[in-house]
Design a protein around this motif. Sequence first.
Motif, mmCIF file in Angstrom:
data_model
loop_
_atom_site.group_PDB
_atom_site.id
_atom_site.type_symbol
_atom_site.label_atom_id
_atom_site.label_comp_id
_atom_site.label_asym_id
_atom_site.label_seq_id
_atom_site.Cartn_x
_atom_site.Cartn_y
_atom_site.Cartn_z
ATOM 1 N N LEU A 165 -1.852 -6.670 -1.989
ATOM 2 C CA LEU A 165 -0.573 -6.321 -1.365
ATOM 3 C C LEU A 165 -0.740 -6.349 0.151
ATOM 4 O O LEU A 165 -1.394 -5.491 0.729
ATOM 5 N N VAL A 166 -0.155 -7.348 0.793
ATOM 6 C CA VAL A 166 -0.322 -7.506 2.237
ATOM 7 C C VAL A 166 0.372 -6.386 2.995
ATOM 8 O O VAL A 166 -0.210 -5.769 3.899
ATOM 9 N N LYS A 167 1.626 -6.104 2.635
ATOM 10 C CA LYS A 167 2.409 -5.071 3.304
ATOM 11 C C LYS A 167 2.828 -4.009 2.299
ATOM 12 O O LYS A 167 3.013 -4.306 1.121
ATOM 13 N N ASP A 192 0.599 4.893 -3.389
ATOM 14 C CA ASP A 192 -0.043 4.575 -4.661
ATOM 15 C C ASP A 192 -0.770 3.238 -4.536
ATOM 16 O O ASP A 192 -0.159 2.210 -4.260
ATOM 17 N N VAL A 193 -2.087 3.260 -4.733
ATOM 18 C CA VAL A 193 -2.884 2.036 -4.646
ATOM 19 C C VAL A 193 -3.599 1.766 -5.971
ATOM 20 O O VAL A 193 -4.618 1.092 -6.009
ATOM 21 N N SER A 194 -3.068 2.319 -7.053
ATOM 22 C CA SER A 194 -3.740 2.206 -8.350
ATOM 23 C C SER A 194 -3.621 0.822 -8.967
ATOM 24 O O SER A 194 -4.471 0.420 -9.758
ATOM 25 N N ILE A 237 -6.686 -3.769 13.541
ATOM 26 C CA ILE A 237 -7.512 -4.395 12.510
ATOM 27 C C ILE A 237 -6.649 -4.875 11.355
ATOM 28 O O ILE A 237 -6.595 -6.058 11.047
ATOM 29 N N CYS A 238 -5.984 -3.940 10.685
ATOM 30 C CA CYS A 238 -5.131 -4.296 9.567
ATOM 31 C C CYS A 238 -4.252 -3.103 9.217
ATOM 32 O O CYS A 238 -4.361 -2.036 9.842
ATOM 33 N N GLU A 239 -3.391 -3.273 8.223
ATOM 34 C CA GLU A 239 -2.519 -2.194 7.767
ATOM 35 C C GLU A 239 -3.043 -1.628 6.453
ATOM 36 O O GLU A 239 -3.655 -2.333 5.649
ATOM 37 N N TYR A 240 -2.817 -0.332 6.242
ATOM 38 C CA TYR A 240 -3.153 0.297 4.966
ATOM 39 C C TYR A 240 -1.945 0.144 4.042
ATOM 40 O O TYR A 240 -0.872 0.700 4.300
ATOM 41 N N SER A 241 -2.111 -0.623 2.962
ATOM 42 C CA SER A 241 -0.969 -0.984 2.125
ATOM 43 C C SER A 241 -1.064 -0.396 0.727
ATOM 44 O O SER A 241 -2.145 -0.268 0.158
ATOM 45 N N GLY A 242 0.078 -0.068 0.176
ATOM 46 C CA GLY A 242 0.232 0.420 -1.183
ATOM 47 C C GLY A 242 1.703 0.571 -1.466
ATOM 48 O O GLY A 242 2.558 0.093 -0.715
ATOM 49 N N GLY A 286 -2.325 12.808 -13.718
ATOM 50 C CA GLY A 286 -3.702 12.840 -13.253
ATOM 51 C C GLY A 286 -4.096 11.685 -12.363
ATOM 52 O O GLY A 286 -5.268 11.493 -12.088
ATOM 53 N N ASP A 287 -3.138 10.878 -11.920
ATOM 54 C CA ASP A 287 -3.462 9.746 -11.057
ATOM 55 C C ASP A 287 -3.714 10.212 -9.631
ATOM 56 O O ASP A 287 -3.083 11.154 -9.150
ATOM 57 N N SER A 288 -4.648 9.533 -8.951
ATOM 58 C CA SER A 288 -4.965 9.864 -7.558
ATOM 59 C C SER A 288 -4.095 9.038 -6.622
ATOM 60 O O SER A 288 -3.847 7.862 -6.872
ATOM 61 N N LEU A 289 -3.658 9.656 -5.543
ATOM 62 C CA LEU A 289 -2.818 9.010 -4.551
ATOM 63 C C LEU A 289 -3.414 9.213 -3.171
ATOM 64 O O LEU A 289 -4.210 10.119 -2.945
ATOM 65 N N VAL A 290 -3.008 8.358 -2.248
ATOM 66 C CA VAL A 290 -3.404 8.494 -0.854
ATOM 67 C C VAL A 290 -2.253 9.168 -0.114
ATOM 68 O O VAL A 290 -1.129 8.664 -0.118
#
Length: 661
Positions: free
Chosen positions: A427-429, A593-595, A531-536, A551-555
Motif C-alpha cells: 500500500l503506497v498511500k 491497520d497494517v494487518s 524518507i517515506c510515508e507510513y501507510s495502512g 485481538g488484532d494489533s493496530l498502530v
Amino acid sequence: MGSLVPYLDLNLLPDHCITPKIEPKLEPLDEEPHFSTPNPNSSAYSNHDTGHYPESGSDVIQEISPISEIAANGNDVYSEYYRISQLFQSAFARKLQQYSDFSVVDPNSDLTVVDPNSLAIVPQPAETNVSRAVAKYKKHSRSAEMIRVATLGVEDARYYRDVVRRTRMLYDSLRILSVVEEERRGENTKRVRGDLRAASLMRSRGLWLNRDKRIIGAIPGIYVGDVFFFRIELCVVGLHGQLQAGIDYVTASQSSNGEPIATSIVVSGGYEDDEDAGDVIIYTGHGGQDKQFARQCIHQKLEGGNLALERSRYYGIEVRVIRGFKYERSITSKIYVYDGLYRIIDCWFDVGKSGFGVYKYKLVRMPDQPEMGSVLLKFAENLRTKPLAARPTGYLSLDISKGRETFPVFLFNDIDSDQEPMLFEYLVKPVFPSSAFQHMGNSIGCECVSGCSNDCFCAQRNGGEFPYDRNGILLRGKSLILECGSFCRCPPSCQNRVTQKGLKHRLEVFRSRETGWGVRSLDLIHAGSFICEYSGVALAREQVALFTMNGDSLVYPSRFPERWMEWGDLSQVFPEFVRPAYPSIPPLDFAMDVSTMRNVACYFSHSSSPNVMVQLVLYDHLNILYPHLMLFALENITPLRELSLDYGVACDWEGKLSICN
C-alpha cells in the motif's frame, strides 16, 4: 599541525624567482569559496571581541596574524572561520528573530557548557543585564589531558550516542537555517558559509564536544561508519580537532611527557605518495607540498604532526582514521567517513615521486571492529546498480511494491525461509475514511502559477514560511505541516510539495537475527530529508473498538512520541526559543491497520534513540483529524544502517510492534 613556514608574496617577485607556497597537510577536497572582504568599520564588527580566535593547537596559535591580515586572506578556510566567528555573533541572531515562531531576548541565560565529568550538556548560571542577542565570543581551549575511554555499558553507550546525535542535530538545524537566511538576503549580499557559521555559534556557547579531554582511541557516541558532510563538523563532535590540517595531535608543550602524540588523521589521497589499501595505509607526513600542483616541492621535516605520528608509533598509541573523498550523492559532493582505529607499525624517510624527501607511516587497521564505512558505501553503490552481481543469493524480491513506488523496494533474507513481507498487499498511500474528504469543495489554495513565494497563501498557513528549504530538507519540526495540494495552482516542482512525490530513497527490507525484519537504505540519507510515508488503513474510533475485540494489533499514531520537537530545536543556543506551535491539531483519535495492507515503513525497527521521526503532514485534504504520517531522517543515515522509529509502545521481546514482526 606543524609549524607554518613563512612564504613570499609571489605577486611581488620576478618570474625567475618564484618559490612554491608551502602548506601543511591540508584536506584537498575542502575547496574554499572566494568571499568578499568585510568592512571593519561596518556595524557587524561593533560590540565584538576581536582578540579571541579558535585555536588549532598551541604551536599554531602563536603564529596567527592580526584580524586585518586574516580578513584579507579570503581564500583560506582558517581565515574565513575566524571572520565568521566575529561577524556572526549578533547579525545572525537578529536575522533569526524575523521568524515568527521564536524570539531571542536574553541569550546569556542558561548558558550551556560541556560537563568535564560526563560530557553531558548541563546549564550554567547566567550573566545579568545583557541585552545583546548572542553572548560575547568566548574562547574554549582544548585540554591537553589525554584519556582512553574504557568499554562502555549498554546504557552508557546509548547515552553518549544520544549526546552526539543531539549535537549534530543542533548543528544541522543551525546550518540549514543559516543557508536559508543567506538566500533570503539576495545574491548581491556577502555570502557566509553556513557550516562555519553554525560551528562558530555553537563554539561560542561551549557546545562543541570532547573539548575537556583529548580522547585517545574511540570517541564515545561516534560509530565506525558515521558520515559527515562538512570538515568543521569533525571538530564540533571532537573526532578531529583541526579545521584543515590532516594530522591532529597533542603538542609537545601540552603533553605530560614533553613529546607530541597524534590522535587522528584525515586520509584523502591529497599527497602523491599516499597509498590507501583500506586495512593498510601508507600515509605521507605533512609539509613541503605545493598546493596548486599537489606535489612535493621541498623536503619534509620530523616536526609537528610528523613527529607526533612517529611518537605514537613508538608508544603503540592508536589513531582514529577519517577518510574524505568525493561522493556525488552528497549535498557537498564530498563526505568524511570515520573508518575506525589504526596502529602505526612503521615509519621511515623516503624519496617521494617528485624527488623530495618525505616521511612515510604504515598504518594497519586494528581487528574486531565494524566494517569500514567507506567499504559499505562502495558496496551499497554496487547494490543500487547490480544487486544480483553484488549479492547472488538471498533476494526474495527485487521490488515488493511491484512498481508502485518511485524506486524498487528490495526484499532480502539469507538467514531463514521466512517470506512474510510477500504475503501482504503493498500500500503506497494510506486509506482514509471518506469523512476525511468531506467539504473539499470549499478548500482554498495558493494562486502561484509559476511557483510559490514566501508571501503566498500556503506559506502563511504554515506560520509565514515554507517548512522546507530548496533541497527539500525540513527546516524545523512542527505539530503539522500544510503542503500545497490539488486545490493549489503551483506546479509539481513547488518546494512545498516534498512528501507527496513518493519514496525518496532506495530501501531494502531485510531479515536480521537480532531484530527480525528491518529496513535499511541503499542511499546516503541526509539529516532532515524525507524518507517515506507510513501507510495502512486508517480506522475511526468505532472501527478500532471492533478490531481490538478480535485481538488484532493496530498502530496508534497518537502513541508516536513527538520527536519532531527535537529537529530544529534551538533552545540550547537561544534560551528564549519558542517551538513552532502553528498550525496545531487536536490529539489523534484514529488507528492504522497494517494487518493485510502495508508498505515498507511498517518494518522500521523500534528504538528509544531513533534515527527517523514522524512528521504530520496534510496535502490532499484539510481534515486535521487524519494527517499523513511522514517519516524524516533525524540524522545522517549511512547506507546499510538500519532505520528505526520510536513507536512509544513496542514489543518487549523483539523491540518492535508485534503486528510488524
